[in-house]
Design a protein around this motif. Structure first.
Motif, PDB file in Angstrom:
ATOM      1  N   PRO A   1       0.936  -1.216   0.083  1.00  0.00           N
ATOM      2  CA  PRO A   1       0.187  -0.184   0.041  1.00  0.00           C
ATOM      3  C   PRO A   1       0.642   1.270  -0.078  1.00  0.00           C
ATOM      4  N   ALA A   2       1.920   1.255   0.871  1.00  0.00           N
ATOM      5  CA  ALA A   2       2.826   2.665   0.893  1.00  0.00           C
ATOM      6  C   ALA A   2       3.491   2.936  -0.191  1.00  0.00           C
ATOM      7  N   ALA A   3       3.932   1.629  -0.827  1.00  0.00           N
ATOM      8  CA  ALA A   3       4.792   1.800  -2.234  1.00  0.00           C
ATOM      9  C   ALA A   3       3.862   2.265  -3.232  1.00  0.00           C
ATOM     10  N   PHE A   4       2.646   1.542  -3.260  1.00  0.00           N
ATOM     11  CA  PHE A   4       1.625   1.939  -4.512  1.00  0.00           C
ATOM     12  C   PHE A   4       1.165   3.389  -4.225  1.00  0.00           C
ATOM     13  N   ALA A   5       0.964   3.866  -2.995  1.00  0.00           N
ATOM     14  CA  ALA A   5       0.708   5.207  -2.919  1.00  0.00           C
ATOM     15  C   ALA A   5       1.751   6.386  -3.454  1.00  0.00           C
ATOM     16  N   ILE A   6       3.118   6.026  -3.088  1.00  0.00           N
ATOM     17  CA  ILE A   6       3.890   6.935  -3.614  1.00  0.00           C
ATOM     18  C   ILE A   6       3.878   6.886  -5.330  1.00  0.00           C
ATOM     19  N   SER A   7       3.891   5.823  -5.745  1.00  0.00           N
ATOM     20  CA  SER A   7       3.880   5.743  -7.115  1.00  0.00           C
ATOM     21  C   SER A   7       2.870   6.269  -7.881  1.00  0.00           C
ATOM     22  N   TYR A   8       1.498   5.866  -7.414  1.00  0.00           N
ATOM     23  CA  TYR A   8       0.339   6.350  -7.861  1.00  0.00           C
ATOM     24  C   TYR A   8       0.064   8.075  -7.874  1.00  0.00           C
ATOM     25  N   ARG A   9       0.569   8.527  -6.672  1.00  0.00           N
ATOM     26  CA  ARG A   9       0.449   9.983  -6.442  1.00  0.00           C
ATOM     27  C   ARG A   9       1.439  10.736  -7.471  1.00  0.00           C
ATOM     28  N   MET A  10       2.586  10.029  -7.792  1.00  0.00           N
ATOM     29  CA  MET A  10       3.516  10.610  -8.652  1.00  0.00           C
ATOM     30  C   MET A  10       3.271  10.430 -10.112  1.00  0.00           C
ATOM     31  N   LEU A  11       2.701   9.394 -10.477  1.00  0.00           N
ATOM     32  CA  LEU A  11       2.485   8.914 -12.074  1.00  0.00           C
ATOM     33  C   LEU A  11       0.911   9.323 -12.380  1.00  0.00           C
ATOM     34  N   GLY A  12      -0.005   9.179 -11.408  1.00  0.00           N
ATOM     35  CA  GLY A  12      -1.514   9.479 -11.506  1.00  0.00           C
ATOM     36  C   GLY A  12      -2.101   8.092 -12.668  1.00  0.00           C
ATOM     37  N   SER A  13      -1.518   7.279 -12.707  1.00  0.00           N
ATOM     38  CA  SER A  13      -1.862   6.065 -13.420  1.00  0.00           C
ATOM     39  C   SER A  13      -1.677   4.707 -12.689  1.00  0.00           C
ATOM     40  N   VAL A  14      -2.938   3.905 -12.551  1.00  0.00           N
ATOM     41  CA  VAL A  14      -2.922   2.934 -11.684  1.00  0.00           C
ATOM     42  C   VAL A  14      -1.953   1.763 -12.509  1.00  0.00           C
ATOM     43  N   SER A  15      -2.156   1.613 -13.643  1.00  0.00           N
ATOM     44  CA  SER A  15      -1.541   0.618 -14.382  1.00  0.00           C
ATOM     45  C   SER A  15       0.140   0.954 -13.982  1.00  0.00           C
ATOM     46  N   GLU A  16       0.554   2.196 -14.377  1.00  0.00           N
ATOM     47  CA  GLU A  16       2.008   2.437 -14.416  1.00  0.00           C
ATOM     48  C   GLU A  16       2.617   2.260 -12.994  1.00  0.00           C
ATOM     49  N   ALA A  17       1.556   2.604 -11.944  1.00  0.00           N
ATOM     50  CA  ALA A  17       2.136   2.537 -10.506  1.00  0.00           C
ATOM     51  C   ALA A  17       2.172   1.180 -10.179  1.00  0.00           C
ATOM     52  N   GLU A  18       1.379   0.336 -10.817  1.00  0.00           N
ATOM     53  CA  GLU A  18       1.500  -1.361 -10.234  1.00  0.00           C
ATOM     54  C   GLU A  18       2.801  -1.642 -10.841  1.00  0.00           C
ATOM     55  N   ASP A  19       3.130  -1.322 -12.241  1.00  0.00           N
ATOM     56  CA  ASP A  19       4.404  -1.775 -12.748  1.00  0.00           C
ATOM     57  C   ASP A  19       5.515  -1.258 -11.996  1.00  0.00           C
ATOM     58  N   VAL A  20       5.373  -0.110 -11.491  1.00  0.00           N
ATOM     59  CA  VAL A  20       6.565   0.349 -10.710  1.00  0.00           C
ATOM     60  C   VAL A  20       6.960  -0.393  -9.525  1.00  0.00           C
ATOM     61  N   VAL A  21       5.732  -0.458  -8.856  1.00  0.00           N
ATOM     62  CA  VAL A  21       5.844  -1.169  -7.621  1.00  0.00           C
ATOM     63  C   VAL A  21       6.328  -2.628  -7.864  1.00  0.00           C
ATOM     64  N   GLN A  22       5.702  -3.248  -8.786  1.00  0.00           N
ATOM     65  CA  GLN A  22       6.334  -4.544  -9.168  1.00  0.00           C
ATOM     66  C   GLN A  22       7.848  -4.735  -9.349  1.00  0.00           C
ATOM     67  N   GLU A  23       8.295  -3.549 -10.307  1.00  0.00           N
ATOM     68  CA  GLU A  23       9.696  -3.393 -10.274  1.00  0.00           C
ATOM     69  C   GLU A  23      10.463  -3.400  -8.954  1.00  0.00           C
ATOM     70  N   GLY A  24       9.766  -2.561  -8.001  1.00  0.00           N
ATOM     71  CA  GLY A  24      10.436  -2.379  -6.964  1.00  0.00           C
ATOM     72  C   GLY A  24      10.420  -3.531  -5.751  1.00  0.00           C
ATOM     73  N   PHE A  25       9.342  -4.372  -6.120  1.00  0.00           N
ATOM     74  CA  PHE A  25       9.623  -5.742  -5.383  1.00  0.00           C
ATOM     75  C   PHE A  25      10.672  -6.572  -5.822  1.00  0.00           C
ATOM     76  N   LEU A  26      10.704  -6.672  -7.144  1.00  0.00           N
ATOM     77  CA  LEU A  26      11.669  -7.478  -7.964  1.00  0.00           C
ATOM     78  C   LEU A  26      13.407  -6.813  -7.290  1.00  0.00           C
ATOM     79  N   ARG A  27      13.461  -5.645  -7.251  1.00  0.00           N
ATOM     80  CA  ARG A  27      14.831  -5.043  -6.817  1.00  0.00           C
ATOM     81  C   ARG A  27      15.147  -5.455  -5.565  1.00  0.00           C
ATOM     82  N   LEU A  28      13.914  -5.251  -4.751  1.00  0.00           N
ATOM     83  CA  LEU A  28      14.079  -5.622  -3.273  1.00  0.00           C
ATOM     84  C   LEU A  28      14.324  -7.311  -3.009  1.00  0.00           C
TER      85      LEU A  28
END
Length: 198
Positions: A11-38
């Motif tokens: 939720p926190a990761a998605f909130a950051i990305s969604y607020r920055m990008l304004g797109s649910v699908s792009e935010a989800e992609d960024v969060v997935q990439e973040g989890f992969l990097r972690l």
């Protein structure tokens, strides 16, 4: 990575990305990439003291990179930009909805669009997530003094575009009722008076 940890961090990761990008699908992609990097960092033996802080940094940087990318700059839309609405499922926690409602309002997202990517990141990380300036500077890739300046400029720009006053829920409902009644009855004079009233 356990299912509980994913549920806690998402939720926190998605909130950051969604607020920055304004797109649910792009935010989800960024969060997935973040989890992969972690996951890769942990698998590589890197010691991560705070997965939440690590993930918020990675997601912020990925979102910034996305906003700066040539693809995003090339895709231009003629007209007013509107963020993709965030649709929540019916079984979501009401407390979480209330907590997110203020910062995820359409008006707030439209205001954020007027900021540069760096200003948007600094503003969100400071005002919404209460991150310290030294951490913001590290995420954005600037000095602490510049991070403070970015956040201050963003705050000033957002405040300049805010409405002069906030109407109460009762005032908004009364105005809407009177507006619809005037339009249904064809009362042009009443409608003009209603719209002209301060």
């Amino acid at each position: 990575m356990t299912e509980e940890e994913l549920d806690e961090l998402r939720p926190a990761a998605f909130a950051i990305s969604y607020r920055m990008l304004g797109s649910v699908s792009e935010a989800e992609d960024v969060v997935q990439e973040g989890f992969l990097r972690l996951h890769r960092a942990r698998a590589g033996g890197q010691r991560i003291e705070s997965p939440r802080a690590y993930l918020s940094t990675v997601v912020s940087r990925l979102s910034l990179d996305h906003l700066r990318s040539a693809r995003v700059r090339r895709e231009t839309y003629v007209g007013e930009w509107l963020p993709e609405p965030l649709v929540a499922s019916a079984d979501d926690d009401p407390a979480r909805k209330a907590e997110m409602a203020d910062s995820l309002s359409l008006a707030f997202l439209v205001l954020l669009e007027s900021l540069s990517p760096e200003q948007r990141a600094a503003f969100l990380l400071r005002e919404v997530f209460d991150e310290p300036y030294d951490r913001i500077a590290e995420i954005v890739g600037t000095s602490e003094q510049n991070a403070r300046q970015l956040a201050a400029r963003a705050r000033r720009q957002v405040e300049e575009r805010r409405p002069r006053f906030e109407a109460s829920r009762e005032q908004r409902e009364e105005l809407a009722t009177r507006f619809f009644a005037a339009t249904e009855e064809g009362d042009l004079e009443g409608l003009e008076e209603l719209l002209a009233h301060d």
